[in-house]
Write a protein that holds these residues in place. Structure first.
Motif, PDB file in Angstrom:
ATOM      1  N   ILE A 168       0.870  -1.181   0.000  1.00  0.00           N
ATOM      2  CA  ILE A 168       0.000   0.000   0.000  1.00  0.00           C
ATOM      3  C   ILE A 168       0.907   1.232   0.000  1.00  0.00           C
ATOM      4  CG2 ILE A 168      -1.854   1.218   1.200  1.00  0.00           C
ATOM      5  CD1 ILE A 168      -2.863  -1.376   2.228  1.00  0.00           C
ATOM      6  N   TYR A 169       0.558   2.201  -0.826  1.00  0.00           N
ATOM      7  CA  TYR A 169       1.393   3.405  -0.970  1.00  0.00           C
ATOM      8  C   TYR A 169       1.522   4.074   0.399  1.00  0.00           C
ATOM      9  CZ  TYR A 169      -0.226   2.353  -5.664  1.00  0.00           C
ATOM     10  OH  TYR A 169      -0.535   1.712  -6.828  1.00  0.00           O
ATOM     11  N   TYR A 229       3.116   6.532   1.563  1.00  0.00           N
ATOM     12  CA  TYR A 229       3.230   7.987   1.679  1.00  0.00           C
ATOM     13  C   TYR A 229       1.859   8.658   1.518  1.00  0.00           C
ATOM     14  CZ  TYR A 229       3.754   6.556  -3.138  1.00  0.00           C
ATOM     15  OH  TYR A 229       3.589   5.906  -4.331  1.00  0.00           O
ATOM     16  N   LEU A 230       0.825   7.862   1.219  1.00  0.00           N
ATOM     17  CA  LEU A 230      -0.526   8.410   1.083  1.00  0.00           C
ATOM     18  C   LEU A 230      -1.305   8.211   2.383  1.00  0.00           C
ATOM     19  CD1 LEU A 230      -1.564   7.122  -2.474  1.00  0.00           C
ATOM     20  CD2 LEU A 230      -0.595   9.339  -1.875  1.00  0.00           C
ATOM     21  N   THR A 231      -2.469   8.831   2.459  1.00  0.00           N
ATOM     22  CA  THR A 231      -3.356   8.615   3.603  1.00  0.00           C
ATOM     23  C   THR A 231      -4.514   7.719   3.143  1.00  0.00           C
ATOM     24  OG1 THR A 231      -4.771  10.487   3.057  1.00  0.00           O
ATOM     25  CG2 THR A 231      -2.863  10.954   4.441  1.00  0.00           C
ATOM     26  N   ASP A 252      -6.645   9.612   0.717  1.00  0.00           N
ATOM     27  CA  ASP A 252      -6.121   9.708  -0.659  1.00  0.00           C
ATOM     28  C   ASP A 252      -6.425   8.420  -1.424  1.00  0.00           C
ATOM     29  OD1 ASP A 252      -4.893  12.130  -0.023  1.00  0.00           O
ATOM     30  OD2 ASP A 252      -3.006  11.166   0.551  1.00  0.00           O
ATOM     31  N   LEU A 253      -6.098   7.319  -0.757  1.00  0.00           N
ATOM     32  CA  LEU A 253      -6.201   6.007  -1.413  1.00  0.00           C
ATOM     33  C   LEU A 253      -7.658   5.664  -1.749  1.00  0.00           C
ATOM     34  CD1 LEU A 253      -4.101   3.594  -1.889  1.00  0.00           C
ATOM     35  CD2 LEU A 253      -5.293   2.511  -0.025  1.00  0.00           C
ATOM     36  N   TYR A 312      -9.271   7.782  -4.546  1.00  0.00           N
ATOM     37  CA  TYR A 312      -8.898   7.335  -5.898  1.00  0.00           C
ATOM     38  C   TYR A 312      -9.703   6.094  -6.301  1.00  0.00           C
ATOM     39  CZ  TYR A 312      -6.271   4.751  -9.420  1.00  0.00           C
ATOM     40  OH  TYR A 312      -5.933   3.998 -10.530  1.00  0.00           O
ATOM     41  N   PHE A 313      -9.725   5.090  -5.423  1.00  0.00           N
ATOM     42  CA  PHE A 313     -10.415   3.846  -5.790  1.00  0.00           C
ATOM     43  C   PHE A 313     -11.942   4.059  -5.907  1.00  0.00           C
ATOM     44  CE2 PHE A 313      -6.380   1.905  -4.424  1.00  0.00           C
ATOM     45  CZ  PHE A 313      -6.132   1.159  -5.567  1.00  0.00           C
ATOM     46  N   LYS A 371     -13.359   6.785  -7.029  1.00  0.00           N
ATOM     47  CA  LYS A 371     -13.577   7.409  -8.343  1.00  0.00           C
ATOM     48  C   LYS A 371     -13.452   6.361  -9.447  1.00  0.00           C
ATOM     49  CE  LYS A 371     -12.052  12.079  -7.197  1.00  0.00           C
ATOM     50  NZ  LYS A 371     -10.899  12.988  -7.220  1.00  0.00           N
ATOM     51  N   ILE A 372     -12.474   5.474  -9.326  1.00  0.00           N
ATOM     52  CA  ILE A 372     -12.289   4.432 -10.351  1.00  0.00           C
ATOM     53  C   ILE A 372     -13.543   3.548 -10.420  1.00  0.00           C
ATOM     54  CG2 ILE A 372     -11.002   2.282 -10.853  1.00  0.00           C
ATOM     55  CD1 ILE A 372      -9.515   4.819 -11.732  1.00  0.00           C
ATOM     56  N   HIS A 373     -14.202   3.357  -9.274  1.00  0.00           N
ATOM     57  CA  HIS A 373     -15.423   2.543  -9.266  1.00  0.00           C
ATOM     58  C   HIS A 373     -16.666   3.356  -9.661  1.00  0.00           C
ATOM     59  CE1 HIS A 373     -13.139  -0.616  -7.048  1.00  0.00           C
ATOM     60  NE2 HIS A 373     -13.898  -1.357  -7.817  1.00  0.00           N
ATOM     61  N   ALA A 380      -6.887  -2.394   3.598  1.00  0.00           N
ATOM     62  CA  ALA A 380      -7.089  -3.068   2.307  1.00  0.00           C
ATOM     63  C   ALA A 380      -8.498  -3.666   2.243  1.00  0.00           C
ATOM     64  CB  ALA A 380      -6.035  -4.145   2.112  1.00  0.00           C
ATOM     65  N   ASN A 431     -10.932  -0.941   1.543  1.00  0.00           N
ATOM     66  CA  ASN A 431     -10.882  -0.583   0.123  1.00  0.00           C
ATOM     67  C   ASN A 431     -11.719  -1.565  -0.715  1.00  0.00           C
ATOM     68  OD1 ASN A 431      -9.874   0.714  -2.288  1.00  0.00           O
ATOM     69  ND2 ASN A 431      -8.607  -1.084  -2.551  1.00  0.00           N
ATOM     70  N   HIS A 435     -10.807   7.380 -16.813  1.00  0.00           N
ATOM     71  CA  HIS A 435      -9.862   6.607 -15.999  1.00  0.00           C
ATOM     72  C   HIS A 435      -8.425   7.098 -16.208  1.00  0.00           C
ATOM     73  CE1 HIS A 435     -12.887   3.070 -15.641  1.00  0.00           C
ATOM     74  NE2 HIS A 435     -12.984   3.899 -14.621  1.00  0.00           N
ATOM     75  N   LEU A 487      -8.090  10.192 -14.211  1.00  0.00           N
ATOM     76  CA  LEU A 487      -8.007   9.896 -12.773  1.00  0.00           C
ATOM     77  C   LEU A 487      -6.622   9.346 -12.409  1.00  0.00           C
ATOM     78  CD1 LEU A 487     -11.471   8.167 -12.167  1.00  0.00           C
ATOM     79  CD2 LEU A 487     -10.736  10.408 -11.337  1.00  0.00           C
ATOM     80  N   THR A 536       2.059  -3.266  -5.045  1.00  0.00           N
ATOM     81  CA  THR A 536       0.918  -2.352  -5.015  1.00  0.00           C
ATOM     82  C   THR A 536      -0.038  -2.669  -6.168  1.00  0.00           C
ATOM     83  OG1 THR A 536       2.407  -0.805  -6.101  1.00  0.00           O
ATOM     84  CG2 THR A 536       1.941  -0.390  -3.808  1.00  0.00           C
TER      85      THR A 536
END
Lengths: 318, 274
Positions: free
Chosen positions: A92-93, A95-97, A100-101, A104-105, A107-109, A149, A152, B13, B16, B95
């Motif tokens: 898991i990235y 450096y992100l919170t 943030d994570l 993003y996911f 929006k992708i969904h 995870a 998410n 996408h 994004l 990741t």
């Protein structure tokens, strides 16, 4: 069966990483909508490979995998729309919170901003990370990263949840919470496909189990049916009388008794597993005027079945 | 889903993913570091001469030429930093296990990564040229900012695209981020310039090496000699033959498109094995 009835269909799936070495060999099964199915097998049996094919992280050498009737390899974008997945231990990235994570996911969904803002605190609360929404993931423990995870995977309220060893890295309390969460998801009609090597977890969580070994499917049935197919071959007896060597000798000489073992204040009697035999042993003990506090055939569990099928498969005599 | 909607959702996408990658670069402080470097380097050429009691160059183009001597170095550092781990990192750090099982084409992820790396590198180039332009304006007046300077800027953007594409390809091919980053950096910084130097000793025209074409960035300012160091580190080295303008543009474009396409193709075939 109608396409509409199953959430996941695996058809004659095969995978070879190296030519000639089969990691999956003609595996086929369906997971019905709303079921929680456990996918069991030893390390290297092909569980994770199946799950990676189902989530388009790998392409099969042969066969096909479908999610809601859509071929995952041919149309992963459409097939994965209704899926939440947690595979192995993802990086898991750090450096992100979480914010943030998950943004993003989300929006992708295809979730809108308002929905994302509502769901993030909800899912983080579900996994007990509500106070960590804006903290860097790098500061999280392994268990917290695992829970993130999971959050998410459920963020977009998927119809199908695919989990690969979801409780790895969690403490007993965390495991219990995940188990309860999965039961809650089932109540709202979510289909859950869950791989694990922890029999107890699967037994407690799942309705059905699939046993996989040596790249092949060995068995697929409900947990209750599997338990029913196993005969308990040990009776645990608690006597009011003290357990003396004489008592053990007398018990050992009884008809139908296969073996005798003492475990603390209990006596374990081995027998052929038949209910009739169990009744006859009890009748004999009563006739001999023993004071019996309890008499219980030990319940068989998934682990016994697992050991028995694995032994059969490998030709090990028990 | 109709074709039109499908394309529209793919574009969304990609957008994004560009935004997510930029956020990642920002949170890793990469954008800050590269921006500071891109501002500080040209600022030195403005600040140091008066401090040492030296005069600036006679013309604005001469000043720009010496100032831009390090632009190729800046481009290579930025491209390596933003692109080196863009693909290999997802596999190496696992990741990809959380990123790939999502309802989007892998293409959208990898195209988004490329665009983000390119934009971040262009941002560094933009800072470098902006500071140089402000320095020219301060020393010679803004009317001295020439058309050649603008051409040089466009060539720097094109060279950035070719450098990003080359490193993107290495990132797709290699398993470890450190390998793809270092290979990309040294290929542009040392390997190609050395090959160019060795071949030029035998009077072989090294038009096919993108670092040779990079010499155009300063050559267009019309102040470089036909023979000699055409630019700073990684920018062509000792070259007896100056790159032809159209040939150079063509080579940089070919690198940018070719290595991007090759990198994307390799990345799409990569799977999360093991």
């Amino acid at each position: 069966m109608d396409t509409a009835d199953y959430a996941i269909r695996i058809e004659n799936l095969g995978k070879e990483y190296v030519k000639g070495v089969k990691v999956l060999d003609g595996v086929s099964f369906d997971v019905l909508k709303g079921d929680i199915v456990g996918y069991l097998g030893p390390n290297g049996s092909g569980k994770t490979t199946t799950i990676k094919i189902l989530t388009n992280l790998l392409t099969p050498t042969s066969g096909r995998a479908f999610i809601k009737g859509i071929d995952v390899t041919k149309n992963p974008k459409e097939a994965l729309r209704s899926v939440g997945a947690l595979i192995e231990v993802p990086g898991i990235y750090d450096y992100l919170t979480p914010n943030d994570l998950l943004t993003y996911f989300g929006k992708i969904h295809g979730m809108d901003k308002k929905k994302i803002e509502e769901r993030i605190p909800e899912v983080l609360k579900k996994v007990k990370l509500q106070d960590w929404q804006h903290k860097k993931i790098g500061a999280f423990s392994t268990g917290m990263q695992r829970r993130l995870a999971i959050s998410n995977a459920i963020l977009h309220e998927p119809e199908i949840l695919i989990l690969d060893e979801p409780v790895i890295g969690l403490d007993p309390k965390g495991i219990k919470e995940i188990r309860e969460m999965l039961k809650d998801f089932q109540k709202i009609g979510m289909t859950i496909f869950l791989s694990s090597h922890l029999m107890h977890e699967v037994s407690e969580t799942c309705d059905k189990v699939i046993f996989l070994d040596g790249a092949k499917l060995l068995d697929y049935d409900t947990v209750d049916n599997i338990k029913g197919r196993l005969k308990a071959q040990v009776i645990v007896i608690k006597f009011l009388n003290p357990v003396t060597p004489e008592l053990l000798t007398q018990l050992n000489s009884m008809e139908l008794v296969g073996s005798i073992e003492r475990r603390n204040d209990d006596v374990l009697i081995g027998f052929d597993g038949d209910y009739e035999t169990s009744f006859k042993i009890l009748a004999q003990l009563m006739a001999m005027n023993y004071k019996i506090a309890s008499f219980a055939p030990e319940e068989a569990n998934l682990e016994d079945f697992y050991v028995s099928v694995m032994s059969d498969e490998r030709g090990v005599s028990s | 889903m109709s074709f039109k909607n499908d394309v529209s959702s793919d574009m969304n996408h990609v957008f994004l993913n560009v935004a997510f990658e930029m956020k990642k670069h920002w949170k890793k402080n990469r954008i800050l570091i590269v921006s500071l470097l891109a501002i500080a380097l040209p600022l030195l050429f403005y600040a140091v001469p008066p401090m040492l009691g030296s005069d600036y160059a006679e013309t604005a183009n001469q000043f720009a030429s010496s100032n831009l001597g390090f632009i190729t170095l800046m481009i290579i550092i930025s491209a390596a930093m933003f692109t080196g781990d863009s693909i290999s990192g997802e596999f190496e750090n696992r990741t990809g296990l959380i990123l790939f099982p999502t309802p989007q084409r892998q293409n959208s992820i990898f195209v988004g990564k490329y665009i983000a790396s390119l934009l971040a590198t262009w941002l560094a180039v933009g800072w470098y040229y902006l500071v140089t332009m402000l320095a020219i304006g301060q020393i010679y007046g803004f009317d001295q900012v020439s058309m050649e300077f603008c051409q040089s800027f466009l060539l720097a953007l094109l060279y950035s695209a070719s450098a990003v594409s080359l490193i993107y390809f290495f990132s797709a091919v290699m398993k470890r981020s450190i390998s793809s980053t270092l290979l990309g950096f040294f290929a542009l910084m040392m390997i190609m310039p050395i090959v160019s130097l060795v071949l030029s000793l035998g009077d072989v025209d090294t038009w096919f090496l993108v670092t040779h074409s990079a010499g155009l960035i300063t050559d267009v300012l019309g102040t470089s000699g036909v023979s000699g160091f055409s630019s700073g580190p990684g920018g062509g080295g000792l070259s007896s033959i100056s790159p032809d303008f159209y040939e150079g543009v063509w080579v940089m474009t070919a690198y940018a498109i070719g290595f991007f396409a090759a990198g994307l193709s390799v990345a799409n075939r990569k799977k999360m094995e093991g």
